[in-house]
Design a protein around this motif. Structure first.
Motif, PDB file in Angstrom:
ATOM      1  N   HIS A  14      11.430  77.981  66.455  1.00  0.00           N
ATOM      2  CA  HIS A  14      10.839  79.307  66.305  1.00  0.00           C
ATOM      3  C   HIS A  14       9.712  79.427  67.334  1.00  0.00           C
ATOM      4  O   HIS A  14       8.676  78.785  67.194  1.00  0.00           O
ATOM      5  CB  HIS A  14      10.306  79.467  64.878  1.00  0.00           C
ATOM      6  N   ASN A  15       9.966  80.198  68.370  1.00  0.00           N
ATOM      7  CA  ASN A  15       8.999  80.354  69.469  1.00  0.00           C
ATOM      8  C   ASN A  15       8.524  79.011  70.012  1.00  0.00           C
ATOM      9  O   ASN A  15       7.353  78.647  69.891  1.00  0.00           O
ATOM     10  CB  ASN A  15       7.799  81.204  69.017  1.00  0.00           C
ATOM     11  N   GLU A  17       9.252  77.903  73.392  1.00  0.00           N
ATOM     12  CA  GLU A  17       9.694  77.885  74.800  1.00  0.00           C
ATOM     13  C   GLU A  17       9.122  76.716  75.593  1.00  0.00           C
ATOM     14  O   GLU A  17       9.737  76.224  76.523  1.00  0.00           O
ATOM     15  CB  GLU A  17       9.376  79.218  75.502  1.00  0.00           C
ATOM     16  N   ASN A  39      15.397  81.396  65.556  1.00  0.00           N
ATOM     17  CA  ASN A  39      15.343  82.612  64.749  1.00  0.00           C
ATOM     18  C   ASN A  39      14.048  83.355  64.942  1.00  0.00           C
ATOM     19  O   ASN A  39      12.979  82.779  65.009  1.00  0.00           O
ATOM     20  CB  ASN A  39      15.674  82.380  63.279  1.00  0.00           C
ATOM     21  N   CYS A  40      14.225  84.646  65.050  1.00  0.00           N
ATOM     22  CA  CYS A  40      13.098  85.550  65.208  1.00  0.00           C
ATOM     23  C   CYS A  40      12.191  85.100  66.358  1.00  0.00           C
ATOM     24  O   CYS A  40      10.975  85.198  66.265  1.00  0.00           O
ATOM     25  CB  CYS A  40      12.306  85.645  63.908  1.00  0.00           C
ATOM     26  N   CYS A  41      12.775  84.610  67.438  1.00  0.00           N
ATOM     27  CA  CYS A  41      11.952  84.202  68.578  1.00  0.00           C
ATOM     28  C   CYS A  41      11.555  85.427  69.393  1.00  0.00           C
ATOM     29  O   CYS A  41      12.384  86.287  69.663  1.00  0.00           O
ATOM     30  CB  CYS A  41      12.717  83.231  69.482  1.00  0.00           C
ATOM     31  N   THR A  42      10.291  85.463  69.759  1.00  0.00           N
ATOM     32  CA  THR A  42       9.829  86.564  70.606  1.00  0.00           C
ATOM     33  C   THR A  42       9.450  86.037  71.988  1.00  0.00           C
ATOM     34  O   THR A  42       8.838  86.730  72.783  1.00  0.00           O
ATOM     35  CB  THR A  42       8.620  87.265  69.962  1.00  0.00           C
ATOM     36  N   ASP A  43       9.775  84.793  72.250  1.00  0.00           N
ATOM     37  CA  ASP A  43       9.505  84.219  73.566  1.00  0.00           C
ATOM     38  C   ASP A  43      10.831  83.815  74.221  1.00  0.00           C
ATOM     39  O   ASP A  43      11.898  84.282  73.811  1.00  0.00           O
ATOM     40  CB  ASP A  43       8.535  83.027  73.455  1.00  0.00           C
ATOM     41  N   GLU A  46      15.362  80.908  73.600  1.00  0.00           N
ATOM     42  CA  GLU A  46      16.824  80.956  73.713  1.00  0.00           C
ATOM     43  C   GLU A  46      17.270  80.788  75.163  1.00  0.00           C
ATOM     44  O   GLU A  46      18.208  80.044  75.446  1.00  0.00           O
ATOM     45  CB  GLU A  46      17.356  82.275  73.159  1.00  0.00           C
ATOM     46  N   ASP A  58      21.979  82.015  66.597  1.00  0.00           N
ATOM     47  CA  ASP A  58      21.012  83.033  66.215  1.00  0.00           C
ATOM     48  C   ASP A  58      21.004  83.150  64.695  1.00  0.00           C
ATOM     49  O   ASP A  58      22.032  83.480  64.101  1.00  0.00           O
ATOM     50  CB  ASP A  58      21.443  84.361  66.856  1.00  0.00           C
ATOM     51  N   LYS A  62      14.367  84.129  58.782  1.00  0.00           N
ATOM     52  CA  LYS A  62      13.333  83.222  59.260  1.00  0.00           C
ATOM     53  C   LYS A  62      13.180  82.017  58.317  1.00  0.00           C
ATOM     54  O   LYS A  62      13.509  82.105  57.150  1.00  0.00           O
ATOM     55  CB  LYS A  62      12.001  83.986  59.353  1.00  0.00           C
TER      56      LYS A  62
END
Ligand SMILES: Nc1nc2c(ncn2[C@@H]2O[C@H](COP(=O)(O)OP(=O)(O)O)[C@@H](O)[C@H]2O)c(=O)[nH]1
Ligand SMILES: [Mg+2]
Length: 232
Positions: A14-15, A17, A39-43, A46, A58, A62
């Motif tokens: 989870h986030n 990177e 899951n629910c990654c905003t960075d 992936e 995916d 969360k």
């Protein structure tokens, strides 16, 4: 591959990177497939995982537990290994641990994170103490002889997944898995120390010591009383 067995590595992320590349750089050749459950990654977790050739799963729900449940549903290798995406577990040790699994005819190994790096910062001392408290409750409530109920590095034959039931969507999945496998007569389990010292985390921690420590403890009582509880 190790002998005739294919090997997969499942990593919840989870986030992460920054951490994920540290882990993927160190994956040994014996690992045939890497599954990163993002899951629910905003960075860019992936994209980084894809760049390394990992299979990215995916998971829209969360949580550490829901990530592992999705990863376990997808992994198709004979042997399954796990590690965090933050560089804290020595994936370099996996070939030795797999040899150990096979030579000793084991079904499940939990890599013991103790001795932990509990020297120095208050955070590490609290983490170590929290681990001890949760492990003690796991022993008392479930009568399992486990020294480190919170370790997140496991090596096992995939077929054991059919013999256990995992319910938690959150951090308690780690202790739930151990309660399940140590409680199953057909599953031969052991804890093995990991040779490198537990290195410090790359990136921001997803675990909140007080919140998750308390949730993990409540989960143990709920599971003992068989109260359904899935909260992340
Ligand atoms: N997929 C996914 N992974 C998570 C979630 N929460 C934590 N993780 C991952 O689970 C692992 C353990 O989290 P971490 O913060 O390192 O906990 P700690 O090792 O117990 O301090 C890391 O790889 C996280 O990225 C989540 O909600 N979803
Ligand atoms: Mg971690």
């Amino acid at each position: 591959m190790v002998g005739k067995y294919t090997v997969g590595l499942v990593i919840p992320a989870h986030n992460e990177e920054k951490g994920i590349s540290t882990v993927l750089d160190a994956v040994p050749d014996q690992v045939d497939r890497v599954f990163v459950v993002a899951n629910c990654c905003t960075d860019a977790t992936e994209q980084v995982a894809e760049k390394y050739g990992a299979i990215v799963i995916d998971q829209p729900v969360k949580g550490y537990g829901s990530a592992y449940k999705a990863g376990f549903a997808a992994v198709d290798t004979d042997i399954v290994c796990t590690a965090d995406a933050d560089g804290t577990y020595p994936v370099q040790d996996l070939p030795g641990l797999i040899e150990d699994l096979l030579e000793n005819d084991l079904d499940f190994i939990s890599a013991r994170r103790i001795p932990d790096d509990h020297s120095g910062t208050l955070n590490n001392i609290m983490r170590f103490s929290g681990n001890l408290v949760l492990t003690a409750f796991t022993m008392v409530l479930f009568w399992r002889q486990i020294m480190n109920s919170q370790s997140g590095m496991w090596i096992f034959h995939r077929e054991i997944l059919d013999k256990i039931e995992l319910t938690s969507d959150g951090m308690p999945l780690s202790e739930e898995l151990k309660i399940e496998v140590w409680g199953c007569r057909d599953i031969k389990c052991a804890e093995k120390p990991i040779s490198f010292s537990y290195s410090s985390r790359v990136g921001k921690a997803k675990l909140n010591l007080w919140r998750d420590g308390f949730r993990n403890l409540v989960f143990l009582f709920a599971k003992r009383l068989r109260i359904p509880m899935t909260g992340a």
